[in-house]
Design an enzyme around this catalytic site. Sequence first.
Site, PDB file in Angstrom:
ATOM      1  N   HIS A   1       0.839  -1.196   0.000  1.00  0.00           N
ATOM      2  CA  HIS A   1       0.000   0.000   0.000  1.00  0.00           C
ATOM      3  C   HIS A   1       0.879   1.253   0.000  1.00  0.00           C
ATOM      4  O   HIS A   1       2.042   1.196   0.394  1.00  0.00           O
ATOM      5  CB  HIS A   1      -0.849   0.078   1.274  1.00  0.00           C
ATOM      6  CG  HIS A   1      -1.606  -1.151   1.630  1.00  0.00           C
ATOM      7  ND1 HIS A   1      -2.973  -1.244   1.495  1.00  0.00           N
ATOM      8  CD2 HIS A   1      -1.204  -2.327   2.157  1.00  0.00           C
ATOM      9  CE1 HIS A   1      -3.383  -2.429   1.926  1.00  0.00           C
ATOM     10  NE2 HIS A   1      -2.319  -3.102   2.339  1.00  0.00           N
ATOM     11  N   TYR A   2       0.285   2.377  -0.379  1.00  0.00           N
ATOM     12  CA  TYR A   2       0.885   3.660   0.003  1.00  0.00           C
ATOM     13  C   TYR A   2      -0.067   4.363   0.952  1.00  0.00           C
ATOM     14  O   TYR A   2      -1.269   4.089   0.985  1.00  0.00           O
ATOM     15  CB  TYR A   2       1.270   4.527  -1.190  1.00  0.00           C
ATOM     16  CG  TYR A   2       0.193   4.929  -2.187  1.00  0.00           C
ATOM     17  CD1 TYR A   2      -1.046   5.408  -1.796  1.00  0.00           C
ATOM     18  CD2 TYR A   2       0.462   4.871  -3.551  1.00  0.00           C
ATOM     19  CE1 TYR A   2      -2.002   5.803  -2.715  1.00  0.00           C
ATOM     20  CE2 TYR A   2      -0.490   5.274  -4.488  1.00  0.00           C
ATOM     21  CZ  TYR A   2      -1.704   5.741  -4.071  1.00  0.00           C
ATOM     22  OH  TYR A   2      -2.647   6.135  -4.985  1.00  0.00           O
ATOM     23  N   THR A   3       0.480   5.295   1.754  1.00  0.00           N
ATOM     24  CA  THR A   3      -0.290   5.852   2.864  1.00  0.00           C
ATOM     25  C   THR A   3      -1.100   7.100   2.531  1.00  0.00           C
ATOM     26  O   THR A   3      -2.012   7.460   3.272  1.00  0.00           O
ATOM     27  CB  THR A   3       0.644   6.212   4.030  1.00  0.00           C
ATOM     28  OG1 THR A   3       1.574   7.211   3.586  1.00  0.00           O
ATOM     29  CG2 THR A   3       1.404   4.994   4.527  1.00  0.00           C
ATOM     30  N   GLU A  42       2.610  -0.918   4.511  1.00  0.00           N
ATOM     31  CA  GLU A  42       2.307   0.455   4.114  1.00  0.00           C
ATOM     32  C   GLU A  42       3.613   1.210   3.862  1.00  0.00           C
ATOM     33  O   GLU A  42       4.565   1.092   4.643  1.00  0.00           O
ATOM     34  CB  GLU A  42       1.506   1.173   5.202  1.00  0.00           C
ATOM     35  CG  GLU A  42       0.076   0.689   5.360  1.00  0.00           C
ATOM     36  CD  GLU A  42      -0.895   1.379   4.402  1.00  0.00           C
ATOM     37  OE1 GLU A  42      -0.433   2.200   3.580  1.00  0.00           O
ATOM     38  OE2 GLU A  42      -2.100   1.085   4.498  1.00  0.00           O
ATOM     39  N   HIS A  59      -2.672  -3.189  -3.294  1.00  0.00           N
ATOM     40  CA  HIS A  59      -4.041  -3.026  -2.801  1.00  0.00           C
ATOM     41  C   HIS A  59      -5.026  -2.939  -3.972  1.00  0.00           C
ATOM     42  O   HIS A  59      -6.134  -3.486  -3.919  1.00  0.00           O
ATOM     43  CB  HIS A  59      -4.116  -1.765  -1.945  1.00  0.00           C
ATOM     44  CG  HIS A  59      -5.234  -1.763  -0.961  1.00  0.00           C
ATOM     45  ND1 HIS A  59      -5.472  -0.701  -0.116  1.00  0.00           N
ATOM     46  CD2 HIS A  59      -6.203  -2.674  -0.688  1.00  0.00           C
ATOM     47  CE1 HIS A  59      -6.528  -0.965   0.633  1.00  0.00           C
ATOM     48  NE2 HIS A  59      -6.994  -2.155   0.307  1.00  0.00           N
ATOM     49  N   ASP A 118      -3.611   2.053  -4.964  1.00  0.00           N
ATOM     50  CA  ASP A 118      -2.253   1.950  -4.428  1.00  0.00           C
ATOM     51  C   ASP A 118      -1.690   0.534  -4.618  1.00  0.00           C
ATOM     52  O   ASP A 118      -2.465  -0.424  -4.694  1.00  0.00           O
ATOM     53  CB  ASP A 118      -2.227   2.370  -2.953  1.00  0.00           C
ATOM     54  CG  ASP A 118      -3.197   1.598  -2.071  1.00  0.00           C
ATOM     55  OD1 ASP A 118      -4.361   1.424  -2.456  1.00  0.00           O
ATOM     56  OD2 ASP A 118      -2.791   1.174  -0.977  1.00  0.00           O
TER      57      ASP A 118
END
Length: 294
Positions: A51-53, A115, A179, A189
């Site tokens: 994921h990215y946040t 993440e 994700h 993401d």
Amino acid sequence: MAKNITSIALAMCLTLPLIGCVSTTEPRYIIDSQTYQATGKSERIKTIILHYTVGDNARSLKQLTTGNVSSHYLILNEDDDKIYNLVPESERAWHAGDGGFAGRTILNDTSIGIEIVNNGIDPKYRNALKNAALKAEVQGYHPYKHYVEFEEIQIKKVAQLVQDLALRYDISPKNIIGHADMAPSRKIDPGAKFPWQRLYEQYGIGAWYNQQDKQLFMNQDKFEAATIPEIKQAFREYGYQINDSDEWDKASHDVIYAFQLHFSPQHLTATMDLETYAVLKALNKKYAGTDDFY
């Protein structure tokens, strides 16, 4: 008086054995996990989801440690030697949500979530799709240039962490996903600039197609002869959840876009075309039969 008290206590032990009057002479049994072992088993962790946040370090830390979302690991964008373990691997983190991949749903139960601090879409493009002209030009999806690059230190940390996890849990290359791959109508993401190809070529992480196979399937006649149900079945064979309608509806375009984010990030058309078809077919040729559904 003492005799009466003793009689009452004895009566209570006889009539209410569950309140603590357990005989101390009962044997204690041991759990033997050494003498016999079953062979019909596999690792509970089947998938790694990246994921990215959509935030900076401080915002990401606060959200993932005090909010209603979490991940097993967090990689900041600081040039240090830290990878933060926020949830023990033996416990369930709340990172995946609704969706599915490779025949599994409720992926929080069987996955490790990682993440990575990253804004995702560059803030100057965040509202770009509200522009009618641009939205029409890109079919309502962000193009490659809208995404933010990851820091080099983050890529190295991801590589080390995912290599370790994949080895320990014997995770199929296909099941190292983003994700967006498992929730294409909700998430995009880790985005178009997450370096899937580099991670595969340099670190042996995840799945990637053979260029020769892609060229083999770059045949316009075969693509034009393929029906929508046949192409959607090819997506399912690889692991994507996609509906069985006979049209390319919005949900189907979302799947195509998620697939392109992962495997053709500079070719984000969100439409089914020859290149996307060739990559999909090449992946299925390479990874056919590699899933463990048990």
